[in-house]
Motif scaffolding. Structure first.
Motif, PDB file in Angstrom:
ATOM      1  N   CYS A 165      17.421 -16.791 -69.904  1.00  0.00           N
ATOM      2  CA  CYS A 165      17.053 -18.001 -70.657  1.00  0.00           C
ATOM      3  C   CYS A 165      15.688 -17.846 -71.314  1.00  0.00           C
ATOM      4  O   CYS A 165      15.485 -18.256 -72.464  1.00  0.00           O
ATOM      5  N   GLN A 166      14.749 -17.259 -70.577  1.00  0.00           N
ATOM      6  CA  GLN A 166      13.398 -17.063 -71.103  1.00  0.00           C
ATOM      7  C   GLN A 166      13.428 -16.195 -72.348  1.00  0.00           C
ATOM      8  O   GLN A 166      12.713 -16.458 -73.329  1.00  0.00           O
ATOM      9  N   LYS A 167      14.277 -15.181 -72.350  1.00  0.00           N
ATOM     10  CA  LYS A 167      14.334 -14.264 -73.489  1.00  0.00           C
ATOM     11  C   LYS A 167      15.180 -14.818 -74.628  1.00  0.00           C
ATOM     12  O   LYS A 167      14.861 -14.627 -75.809  1.00  0.00           O
ATOM     13  N   LEU A 168      16.261 -15.528 -74.292  1.00  0.00           N
ATOM     14  CA  LEU A 168      17.085 -16.120 -75.345  1.00  0.00           C
ATOM     15  C   LEU A 168      16.313 -17.178 -76.122  1.00  0.00           C
ATOM     16  O   LEU A 168      16.348 -17.212 -77.358  1.00  0.00           O
ATOM     17  N   THR A 169      15.601 -18.049 -75.428  1.00  0.00           N
ATOM     18  CA  THR A 169      14.813 -19.069 -76.125  1.00  0.00           C
ATOM     19  C   THR A 169      13.662 -18.435 -76.899  1.00  0.00           C
ATOM     20  O   THR A 169      13.222 -18.969 -77.920  1.00  0.00           O
ATOM     21  N   ARG A 170      13.178 -17.270 -76.445  1.00  0.00           N
ATOM     22  CA  ARG A 170      12.112 -16.569 -77.161  1.00  0.00           C
ATOM     23  C   ARG A 170      12.574 -16.138 -78.539  1.00  0.00           C
ATOM     24  O   ARG A 170      11.923 -16.404 -79.555  1.00  0.00           O
ATOM     25  N   PHE A 204      10.779 -21.859 -69.014  1.00  0.00           N
ATOM     26  CA  PHE A 204      11.448 -20.747 -68.345  1.00  0.00           C
ATOM     27  C   PHE A 204      10.450 -19.660 -67.942  1.00  0.00           C
ATOM     28  O   PHE A 204      10.651 -18.981 -66.926  1.00  0.00           O
ATOM     29  N   ARG A 205       9.378 -19.473 -68.687  1.00  0.00           N
ATOM     30  CA  ARG A 205       8.321 -18.566 -68.248  1.00  0.00           C
ATOM     31  C   ARG A 205       7.704 -19.079 -66.946  1.00  0.00           C
ATOM     32  O   ARG A 205       7.439 -18.302 -66.020  1.00  0.00           O
ATOM     33  N   GLN A 206       7.469 -20.377 -66.857  1.00  0.00           N
ATOM     34  CA  GLN A 206       6.908 -20.940 -65.628  1.00  0.00           C
ATOM     35  C   GLN A 206       7.888 -20.795 -64.462  1.00  0.00           C
ATOM     36  O   GLN A 206       7.484 -20.502 -63.334  1.00  0.00           O
ATOM     37  N   PHE A 207       9.182 -20.997 -64.733  1.00  0.00           N
ATOM     38  CA  PHE A 207      10.190 -20.788 -63.694  1.00  0.00           C
ATOM     39  C   PHE A 207      10.201 -19.339 -63.209  1.00  0.00           C
ATOM     40  O   PHE A 207      10.571 -19.047 -62.070  1.00  0.00           O
ATOM     41  N   GLU A 208       9.826 -18.413 -64.100  1.00  0.00           N
ATOM     42  CA  GLU A 208       9.853 -16.989 -63.779  1.00  0.00           C
ATOM     43  C   GLU A 208       8.545 -16.511 -63.161  1.00  0.00           C
ATOM     44  O   GLU A 208       8.397 -15.330 -62.840  1.00  0.00           O
ATOM     45  N   GLY A 209       7.595 -17.431 -62.981  1.00  0.00           N
ATOM     46  CA  GLY A 209       6.311 -17.041 -62.412  1.00  0.00           C
ATOM     47  C   GLY A 209       5.422 -16.296 -63.372  1.00  0.00           C
ATOM     48  O   GLY A 209       4.530 -15.549 -62.959  1.00  0.00           O
ATOM     49  N   LEU A 210       5.644 -16.496 -64.682  1.00  0.00           N
ATOM     50  CA  LEU A 210       4.822 -15.864 -65.708  1.00  0.00           C
ATOM     51  C   LEU A 210       3.796 -16.855 -66.239  1.00  0.00           C
ATOM     52  O   LEU A 210       3.997 -18.067 -66.180  1.00  0.00           O
ATOM     53  N   PHE A 211       2.700 -16.349 -66.768  1.00  0.00           N
ATOM     54  CA  PHE A 211       1.722 -17.206 -67.435  1.00  0.00           C
ATOM     55  C   PHE A 211       2.429 -17.898 -68.599  1.00  0.00           C
ATOM     56  O   PHE A 211       3.125 -17.240 -69.389  1.00  0.00           O
ATOM     57  N   PRO A 212       2.307 -19.215 -68.750  1.00  0.00           N
ATOM     58  CA  PRO A 212       3.186 -19.939 -69.686  1.00  0.00           C
ATOM     59  C   PRO A 212       2.989 -19.611 -71.152  1.00  0.00           C
ATOM     60  O   PRO A 212       3.942 -19.629 -71.923  1.00  0.00           O
ATOM     61  N   MET A 213       1.751 -19.318 -71.579  1.00  0.00           N
ATOM     62  CA  MET A 213       1.509 -19.076 -73.012  1.00  0.00           C
ATOM     63  C   MET A 213       0.369 -18.080 -73.161  1.00  0.00           C
ATOM     64  O   MET A 213      -0.761 -18.464 -73.426  1.00  0.00           O
ATOM     65  N   PRO A 214       0.666 -16.781 -73.009  1.00  0.00           N
ATOM     66  CA  PRO A 214      -0.385 -15.764 -72.984  1.00  0.00           C
ATOM     67  C   PRO A 214      -0.813 -15.262 -74.360  1.00  0.00           C
ATOM     68  O   PRO A 214      -1.416 -14.185 -74.458  1.00  0.00           O
ATOM     69  N   VAL A 215      -0.470 -15.973 -75.419  1.00  0.00           N
ATOM     70  CA  VAL A 215      -0.821 -15.549 -76.779  1.00  0.00           C
ATOM     71  C   VAL A 215      -1.470 -16.706 -77.522  1.00  0.00           C
ATOM     72  O   VAL A 215      -1.319 -17.870 -77.160  1.00  0.00           O
ATOM     73  N   TRP A 216      -2.178 -16.372 -78.582  1.00  0.00           N
ATOM     74  CA  TRP A 216      -2.794 -17.388 -79.424  1.00  0.00           C
ATOM     75  C   TRP A 216      -1.861 -17.846 -80.537  1.00  0.00           C
ATOM     76  O   TRP A 216      -2.012 -18.946 -81.065  1.00  0.00           O
TER      77      TRP A 216
END
Length: 450
Positions: free
Chosen positions: A186-191, A227-239
């Motif tokens: 889901c994280q990658k599809l929405t990306r 979905f990044r937060q669900f995956e334990g990833l930093f939610p928005m690591p880009v500017w």
């Protein structure tokens, strides 16, 4: 969650405007690969196909405006500057105005229908206990359900713009077998759903349709962050968020569509050969960059395989700050998933493979020999040299992750980004990114840089 709609009763015997109907959809479709034989193959083509879009210089009028903070034309009214598109008082018409518009919005509708089905499928396929074991609660499951409801709205809006020939819901197939893999998918599809729209949004002839699609895709951006937060990833690591071309998005989407209804509207976009990242960083590994062959077959999406990491190497079993990667509002990892100078191992298919609805689209490339890897992230399009080898069964190669920044303090390669194999390294920017298509040998693939 309480909601107020325009059709609720406001007083005895009085109601407001009737609510427009939503598109019909099924939440119980099969999820199996297509096993039939395509009756039509290839992308949609016109009766005449030209040699391609030429490479032109800067338009003379592009640099004429002085940009000095002063007003240079008479004002059409108080507090209104001259200029703008669709600002002359004409009534907006929310329709498509060109082949480019129709094909772009039809692609977006294919994406919305898959997301609608995907979110329902994950909730149906996995039990409450499965979600709990993955660190997701009943409230998290409801959020996924609500995101499915959002997709009903997005699909309805795009169908209304496209009209009677709008694509319809299809049958889909997904590679995941666990909740963790579902979340990563889901994280990658929405990306790439988000990035695919950003790539064409500013080019639509219909500014009215672009306005509505902007309001939908900003919701999709929030879904990707969840979905990044669900995956334990930093939610928005880009500017900045990157935009990609329609053919890149279609290449990533099509392999997961098994079949579509008879007389389904076909698309014009190209399907490139699939690109695989053999050492795709694994977000569930303490040392994510140490991953080797830890994905499941999913084409360019390179979805993680949650069965490949043992307990001692899994960040899901840690409670330490900087290591723990369970679902959370934010996770700042001590050890990054990837880094500049990392060797990336790649393999890719030869062209000519049937993919997509009813196996009716054929992967294709018009590029020459593979020489570079293009990295598309934030505002940057950069290249790294590709070292190629061929084992007789398919192409393989390595490259080095570049060390670049968007601006000082912002590493350009971070988050879920896009790479592809190219035959050259043309200078391109965000606005003319689709010009890279003729140079793509294989890809894109989603690279989990952070």
């Amino acid at each position: 969650m309480s909601q107020t709609t325009s059709s609720e009763t406001t007083s005895a015997g009085a109601t407001s405007t009737e609510v427009p109907p939503a598109v019909s959809h099924s939440a119980s479709l099969p999820h199996t690969p297509y096993s039939g034989t395509a009756t039509t193959t290839g992308a949609l083509t016109a009766s005449s196909v030209g040699p391609g879009v030429p490479t032109l210089g800067v338009a003379p009028e592009a640099t004429l405006y002085p940009s000095d903070g002063e007003l240079h034309e008479p004002q059409p009214g108080p507090y209104i500057p001259a200029g703008g598109v669709g600002t002359n008082g004409s009534v907006p018409v929310y329709n498509v105005k060109s082949d480019f518009d129709f094909e772009s919005l039809a692609l977006a509708l294919y994406q919305e229908y898959m997301e609608l089905d995907l979110f329902h499928d994950g909730l149906a396929r996995f039990s409450e206990a499965d979600f709990t074991a993955a660190g997701l609660s009943a409230e998290d499951r409801y959020l996924i359900q609500f995101m499915a409801d959002q997709e009903v709205g997005h699909a309805t809006m795009l169908t209304n713009i496209l009209g009677a020939r709008a694509p319809r819901q299809c049958v889909y197939n997904y590679p995941y077998t666990t909740v963790h893999e579902f979340v990563d998918f889901c994280q990658k599809l929405t990306r790439f759903g988000e990035a695919g729209v950003y790539g064409f949004l500013a080019h639509l002839d219909s500014r009215e349709a672009a306005t509505l699609l902007t309001q939908a895709i900003t919701t999709e951006a929030r879904q990707q962050m969840i979905f990044r937060q669900f995956e334990g990833l930093f939610p928005m690591p880009v500017w900045f968020e990157v935009g990609i071309s329609q053919s890149w998005a279609w290449t990533l989407l099509a392999p997961h569509i098994s079949s579509c209804p008879d007389n389904q509207t076909r698309l014009v976009w190209q399907n490139f050969p699939a690109l695989y990242i053999e050492n795709q960083p694994n977000p569930f590994r303490i040392n994510g960059s140490a991953a080797i062959n830890e994905t499941i077959p999913s084409g360019g999406m390179n979805v993680l395989n949650s069965h490949t990491v043992n307990k001692t190497e899994s960040c899901l079993n840690s409670t330490s700050v900087g290591i723990n990667c369970n679902p959370g509002i934010t996770r700042n990892r001590t050890e990054p998933l990837s880094y500049p100078g990392r060797t990336v191992y790649l393999s890719w298919d030869h062209p000519g493979k049937p993919v997509g609805p009813n196996n009716s689209y054929i992967t294709n490339t018009t590029a020459g020999d593979p020489k570079y890897v293009v990295w598309a992230s934030q505002l940057n399009i950069t290249y790294s040299p590709l070292n190629v080898s061929d084992n007789g069964k398919g192409m393989h190669g390595t490259t080095i992750q570049p060390n670049i920044s968007t601006y000082a303090g912002d590493p350009a390669i971070n988050g879920t980004i896009f790479i592809a194999i190219t035959d050259s390294d043309p200078y391109l920017t965000t606005f003319n990114f689709s010009s890279i298509n003729s140079h793509v040998v294989a890809g894109p693939a989603l690279y989990q840089a952070g």
